[in-house]
Design a protein around this motif. Structure first.
Motif, PDB file in Angstrom:
ATOM      1  N   LEU A  19       0.771  -1.051   0.116  1.00 50.90           N
ATOM      2  CA  LEU A  19       0.064   0.087  -0.059  1.00 50.90           C
ATOM      3  C   LEU A  19       0.771   1.190   0.022  1.00 50.90           C
ATOM      4  O   LEU A  19       1.753   1.544   0.840  1.00 50.90           O
ATOM      5  CB  LEU A  19      -1.148  -0.060   1.155  1.00 50.90           C
ATOM      6  N   LYS A  20       0.493   2.173  -0.884  1.00 49.45           N
ATOM      7  CA  LYS A  20       1.416   3.352  -0.869  1.00 49.45           C
ATOM      8  C   LYS A  20       1.580   4.300  -0.014  1.00 49.45           C
ATOM      9  O   LYS A  20       2.613   4.567   0.550  1.00 49.45           O
ATOM     10  CB  LYS A  20       0.951   4.033  -2.352  1.00 49.45           C
ATOM     11  N   GLU A  21       0.418   4.529   0.835  1.00 49.90           N
ATOM     12  CA  GLU A  21       0.373   5.699   1.683  1.00 49.90           C
ATOM     13  C   GLU A  21       1.405   5.119   2.938  1.00 49.90           C
ATOM     14  O   GLU A  21       1.874   5.874   3.800  1.00 49.90           O
ATOM     15  CB  GLU A  21      -0.909   5.746   2.448  1.00 49.90           C
ATOM     16  N   SER A  22       1.664   3.717   3.282  1.00 50.10           N
ATOM     17  CA  SER A  22       2.328   3.339   4.382  1.00 50.10           C
ATOM     18  C   SER A  22       3.769   3.772   4.262  1.00 50.10           C
ATOM     19  O   SER A  22       4.228   3.895   5.333  1.00 50.10           O
ATOM     20  CB  SER A  22       2.421   1.715   4.427  1.00 50.10           C
ATOM     21  N   SER A  23       4.055   4.026   3.138  1.00 48.34           N
ATOM     22  CA  SER A  23       5.564   4.565   2.985  1.00 48.34           C
ATOM     23  C   SER A  23       5.581   5.874   2.668  1.00 48.34           C
ATOM     24  O   SER A  23       6.634   6.782   2.932  1.00 48.34           O
ATOM     25  CB  SER A  23       6.291   3.743   1.914  1.00 48.34           C
ATOM     26  N   GLU A  24       4.743   6.519   2.153  1.00 51.92           N
ATOM     27  CA  GLU A  24       4.510   8.217   1.659  1.00 51.92           C
ATOM     28  C   GLU A  24       3.981   8.993   2.831  1.00 51.92           C
ATOM     29  O   GLU A  24       4.564   9.983   2.928  1.00 51.92           O
ATOM     30  CB  GLU A  24       3.615   8.274   0.370  1.00 51.92           C
ATOM     31  N   PHE A  25       3.206   8.856   3.821  1.00 53.08           N
ATOM     32  CA  PHE A  25       2.790   9.595   4.489  1.00 53.08           C
ATOM     33  C   PHE A  25       3.370   9.509   5.888  1.00 53.08           C
ATOM     34  O   PHE A  25       3.665   8.613   6.427  1.00 53.08           O
ATOM     35  CB  PHE A  25       1.074   9.484   4.692  1.00 53.08           C
ATOM     36  N   ASN A  26       3.819  10.690   6.390  1.00 54.07           N
ATOM     37  CA  ASN A  26       4.398  10.900   7.445  1.00 54.07           C
ATOM     38  C   ASN A  26       3.862  11.704   8.601  1.00 54.07           C
ATOM     39  O   ASN A  26       3.674  12.957   8.440  1.00 54.07           O
ATOM     40  CB  ASN A  26       5.933  11.641   7.366  1.00 54.07           C
ATOM     41  N   TRP A  27       3.335  11.251   9.751  1.00 56.60           N
ATOM     42  CA  TRP A  27       2.499  11.844  10.670  1.00 56.60           C
ATOM     43  C   TRP A  27       3.323  12.761  11.401  1.00 56.60           C
ATOM     44  O   TRP A  27       2.746  13.813  11.995  1.00 56.60           O
ATOM     45  CB  TRP A  27       1.715  10.861  11.808  1.00 56.60           C
ATOM     46  N   ASP A  28       4.462  12.472  11.600  1.00 53.71           N
ATOM     47  CA  ASP A  28       5.490  13.713  12.478  1.00 53.71           C
ATOM     48  C   ASP A  28       5.515  14.802  11.548  1.00 53.71           C
ATOM     49  O   ASP A  28       5.476  16.033  12.241  1.00 53.71           O
ATOM     50  CB  ASP A  28       6.821  12.963  12.626  1.00 53.71           C
ATOM     51  N   GLN A  29       5.667  14.858  10.349  1.00 53.65           N
ATOM     52  CA  GLN A  29       5.699  16.036   9.684  1.00 53.65           C
ATOM     53  C   GLN A  29       4.271  16.671   9.542  1.00 53.65           C
ATOM     54  O   GLN A  29       4.161  17.745   9.684  1.00 53.65           O
ATOM     55  CB  GLN A  29       6.040  15.733   7.987  1.00 53.65           C
ATOM     56  N   PHE A  30       3.322  16.014   9.532  1.00 49.59           N
ATOM     57  CA  PHE A  30       1.771  16.376   9.478  1.00 49.59           C
ATOM     58  C   PHE A  30       1.580  17.271  10.722  1.00 49.59           C
ATOM     59  O   PHE A  30       0.904  18.321  10.672  1.00 49.59           O
ATOM     60  CB  PHE A  30       0.835  15.224   9.289  1.00 49.59           C
ATOM     61  N   TYR A  31       1.852  16.829  11.783  1.00 50.31           N
ATOM     62  CA  TYR A  31       1.808  17.571  13.219  1.00 50.31           C
ATOM     63  C   TYR A  31       2.857  18.543  13.421  1.00 50.31           C
ATOM     64  O   TYR A  31       2.689  19.223  14.365  1.00 50.31           O
ATOM     65  CB  TYR A  31       1.528  16.437  14.429  1.00 50.31           C
ATOM     66  N   SER A  32       4.043  18.502  12.838  1.00 51.34           N
ATOM     67  CA  SER A  32       4.857  19.588  13.124  1.00 51.34           C
ATOM     68  C   SER A  32       4.638  21.050  12.974  1.00 51.34           C
ATOM     69  O   SER A  32       5.191  21.928  13.417  1.00 51.34           O
ATOM     70  CB  SER A  32       6.125  19.047  12.194  1.00 51.34           C
ATOM     71  N   ASP A  33       3.762  21.116  11.894  1.00 53.31           N
ATOM     72  CA  ASP A  33       3.193  22.469  11.478  1.00 53.31           C
ATOM     73  C   ASP A  33       1.958  22.926  12.374  1.00 53.31           C
ATOM     74  O   ASP A  33       0.794  22.219  11.803  1.00 53.31           O
ATOM     75  CB  ASP A  33       3.203  22.919  10.053  1.00 53.31           C
ATOM     76  N   ARG A  34       2.002  23.301  13.532  1.00 46.62           N
ATOM     77  CA  ARG A  34       0.564  23.568  14.435  1.00 46.62           C
ATOM     78  C   ARG A  34      -0.186  24.586  13.841  1.00 46.62           C
ATOM     79  O   ARG A  34      -1.284  24.596  14.403  1.00 46.62           O
ATOM     80  CB  ARG A  34       1.285  23.539  15.751  1.00 46.62           C
ATOM     81  N   GLU A  35       0.396  25.503  12.897  1.00 46.65           N
ATOM     82  CA  GLU A  35      -0.561  26.342  12.430  1.00 46.65           C
ATOM     83  C   GLU A  35      -1.373  26.073  11.194  1.00 46.65           C
ATOM     84  O   GLU A  35      -2.161  26.881  10.668  1.00 46.65           O
ATOM     85  CB  GLU A  35       0.334  27.694  12.115  1.00 46.65           C
ATOM     86  N   ARG A  36      -1.129  24.864  10.823  1.00 51.29           N
ATOM     87  CA  ARG A  36      -1.874  24.271   9.708  1.00 51.29           C
ATOM     88  C   ARG A  36      -3.317  24.445   9.884  1.00 51.29           C
ATOM     89  O   ARG A  36      -3.741  24.159  10.969  1.00 51.29           O
ATOM     90  CB  ARG A  36      -1.315  22.759   9.419  1.00 51.29           C
ATOM     91  N   LYS A  37      -4.173  24.584   8.832  1.00 52.13           N
ATOM     92  CA  LYS A  37      -5.594  24.893   8.988  1.00 52.13           C
ATOM     93  C   LYS A  37      -6.364  23.481   8.885  1.00 52.13           C
ATOM     94  O   LYS A  37      -6.921  23.035   7.849  1.00 52.13           O
ATOM     95  CB  LYS A  37      -6.010  25.933   7.827  1.00 52.13           C
ATOM     96  N   VAL A  38      -6.133  22.859  10.099  1.00 53.20           N
ATOM     97  CA  VAL A  38      -6.829  21.435  10.212  1.00 53.20           C
ATOM     98  C   VAL A  38      -7.777  21.576  11.087  1.00 53.20           C
ATOM     99  O   VAL A  38      -7.429  21.948  12.190  1.00 53.20           O
ATOM    100  CB  VAL A  38      -5.943  20.427  10.344  1.00 53.20           C
ATOM    101  N   PRO A  39      -9.203  21.487  10.842  1.00 54.36           N
ATOM    102  CA  PRO A  39     -10.000  21.566  11.792  1.00 54.36           C
ATOM    103  C   PRO A  39      -9.942  20.756  13.303  1.00 54.36           C
ATOM    104  O   PRO A  39     -10.032  21.264  14.298  1.00 54.36           O
ATOM    105  CB  PRO A  39     -11.140  20.874  11.234  1.00 54.36           C
ATOM    106  N   PHE A  40      -9.331  19.395  13.118  1.00 53.49           N
ATOM    107  CA  PHE A  40      -9.220  18.666  14.673  1.00 53.49           C
ATOM    108  C   PHE A  40      -7.711  19.160  15.277  1.00 53.49           C
ATOM    109  O   PHE A  40      -7.454  18.495  16.056  1.00 53.49           O
ATOM    110  CB  PHE A  40      -9.386  17.319  14.205  1.00 53.49           C
TER     111      PHE A  40
END
Length: 236
Positions: A19-40
């Motif tokens: 599965l592609k996402e298992s190697s491509e998506f990085n949750w640490d990078q996702f959470y590193s930008d706390r100003e990201r406009k993500v509702p949750f």
């Protein structure tokens, strides 16, 4: 890595790599930008979780949160009398969660681990909660996920989750489990319907499955109608 399958675990690992996402998506990078406009990213609990508490569908006890991210639901549970173990595999997400818990002066046991590596004693928790983890679980890991929840819960305990509705605006691929492997992708997260959830969690009693309510930021609750909220009970 040796590419010979000797065990069930070897098979699971092989399917993970398909599965592609298992190697491509990085949750640490996702959470590193706390100003990201993500509702949750706002420090507000899920509206359905608040609703369960206010209607006494769940009562304070011991809770396990799977995929807690920055900790907004774990903190809410702790503020309402739960002893909470909250698990996530993102160090960035947990660092943020720990900061929030300290700011609000609540005690949560945050655990940095893949949920499938947890060693949980049977019949430990009154509540298992999952907000946004399940729809990222690939089908071949689903049986282990269900076993984890069943093992963790006390008889009569509650299991609640929020997940993508099929075809929702936030995501929710309306594809079959087989199609996941034909296309080697979960397309960002699988979508579900009431009937799919009832079928997957057929060993539990369904208490309520509904769309989340859309909530404005000033309510201090998170809610998006593109998500489903489900509450189940483990049989006594």
């Amino acid at each position: 890595m040796k590419e010979t399958i000797h065990s069930y675990e070897d098979l699971l690992i092989m399917l993970d790599h398909l599965l592609k996402e298992s190697s491509e998506f990085n949750w640490d990078q996702f959470y590193s930008d706390r100003e990201r406009k993500v509702p949750f990213f706002e420090n507000h609990p899920d509206e359905n979780l608040v609703d369960y508490m206010e209607k006494s569908r769940i009562t304070a006890g011991k809770a396990l949160e799977l995929g807690c991210g920055p900790g907004r639901n774990a903190i809410y549970l702790a503020r309402n009398g739960f002893h909470v173990d909250a698990v996530d595999q993102s160090a960035e997400g947990l660092d943020w969660a720990i900061e929030r818990a300290k700011e609000q002066k609540v005690q949560v046991n945050f655990v940095l681990r893949n949920i499938f590596d947890l060693d949980i004693e049977e019949d430990t928790y009154d509540l298992v909660y999952d907000s946004g983890c399940f729809h990222h679980i690939p089908p071949h890991r689903r049986m282990d996920y269900i076993s984890l929840v069943k093992r963790a819960l006390k008889p009569g305990g509650s299991f609640a989750l929020t997940c993508f509705a099929e075809g929702g605006e936030l995501g929710g691929a309306g594809i079959s489990d087989w199609e996941v492997y034909r296309g080697r992708s979960m397309r960002g997260g699988l979508g579900f319907t009431d009937e799919k959830l009832k079928g997957i969690f057929r060993d539990f009693t369904a208490v309520e499955i509904r769309k989340m309510r859309d909530m404005e930021n000033e309510t201090k609750q998170f809610g998006k109608s593109a998500l489903l909220a489900a509450l189940f009970k483990k049989e006594n």
